[in-house]
Design a protein around this motif. Structure first.
Motif: not given
Length: 265
Positions: A17-23, A39-53
């Motif tokens: 993880a490089l960072g955390v994104i609150h969506f 698609r958008l959120l999985e793209f960000l996760a594939k680039h090493n960002y934790v996604v919490i939607a």
């Protein structure tokens, strides 16, 4: 990497993880962000960002919705820190689309949430009569005078004017990315830029991209033409090339802003 649900929040956790994104998504489509914005959120996760939607059901009380979104996010973040040993010092970014932008602005303006930066996609802050489908038609109908009088006093809380005042007085996130789309008649990003520019210490990046208000909802779908290439096949190919290209451009702009020094991986 699969979606996890924890007390209402939907979470994607990359191995590094490089960072955390609150969506927070837009009205009516935010109830299932793991589907509508997949698609958008999985793209960000594939680039090493934790996604919490954090999903929500639209109501007139946006103040409460913002508080609920922040509470859900913090619950999800604590869960990851305790159960998945997520590092506590990772930068946290807010990412909102449409009404989700307003909720992020309230989250930071009213509740003091700390963010390394916020990303606003297709911001709008219209009144209830302009935002709720068919309400304007109801307000103009002579046959529904009583209902019209009832609706005339209906408004979001906070109202558009109150929201702007709250942003002006309480918003403290210095680094901001604001994206609007060329074919978007309900975007109010220029108004938000005007408010934020009143703070000379803010770092504001503004982009205008190809697409429309629904571009962030685009999905990576493949169209398989039939044995005999038909007009329907041509439309399918055009939609895939056009919509997916617009979404790819959006993804790259977000990633570049998140990682301005690094090359795209």
């Amino acid at each position: 990497m699969e979606w996890q649900e924890h007390k209402g929040a939907w979470i994607l956790t990359p191995s590094r993880a490089l960072g955390v994104i609150h969506f927070v998504g837009g009205a009516f489509v935010a109830a299932a962000p793991q589907v509508t914005y997949r698609r958008l959120l999985e793209f960000l996760a594939k680039h090493n960002y934790v996604v919490i939607a954090t999903p929500f059901l639209s109501t007139l009380d946006h103040t409460t919705l913002a508080a609920q979104a922040l509470r859900q996010f913090n619950t999800g973040l604590n869960y990851l820190e305790q159960r998945h040993r997520l590092k506590r010092f990772l930068p946290i970014y807010g990412l909102g689309h449409s009404m989700g932008c307003k909720l992020h602005l309230l989250i930071t303006s009213l509740y003091g949430a700390e963010r390394a930066g916020n990303i606003f996609l297709a911001f709008n802050n219209y009144s209830a009569s302009q935002s709720i489908p068919f309400m304007e038609s109801v307000l103009k109908s002579e046959n529904l005078r009583g209902l019209r009088e009832s609706f005339s006093t209906t408004e979001f809380s906070p109202s558009p004017r109150e929201t702007e005042r709250m942003i002006h007085e309480g918003y403290r996130i210095r680094r901001n990315l604001l994206i609007r789309f060329q074919n978007d008649d309900i975007d109010q990003t220029p108004r938000l830029i005007h408010i934020l520019e009143q703070r000379p210490d803010f770092l504001i990046t503004s982009k205008r991209l190809a697409g429309n208000h629904l571009t962030p909802l685009g999905q990576d779908w493949s169209w398989q033409p039939g044995q005999d290439f038909s007009p329907l096949d041509a439309v399918g190919q055009w939609l895939r090339q056009t919509l997916f290209t617009e979404l790819q451009q959006l993804e790259q702009e977000i990633l570049h802003w998140l990682e301005p020094v690094q090359q795209y991986r």
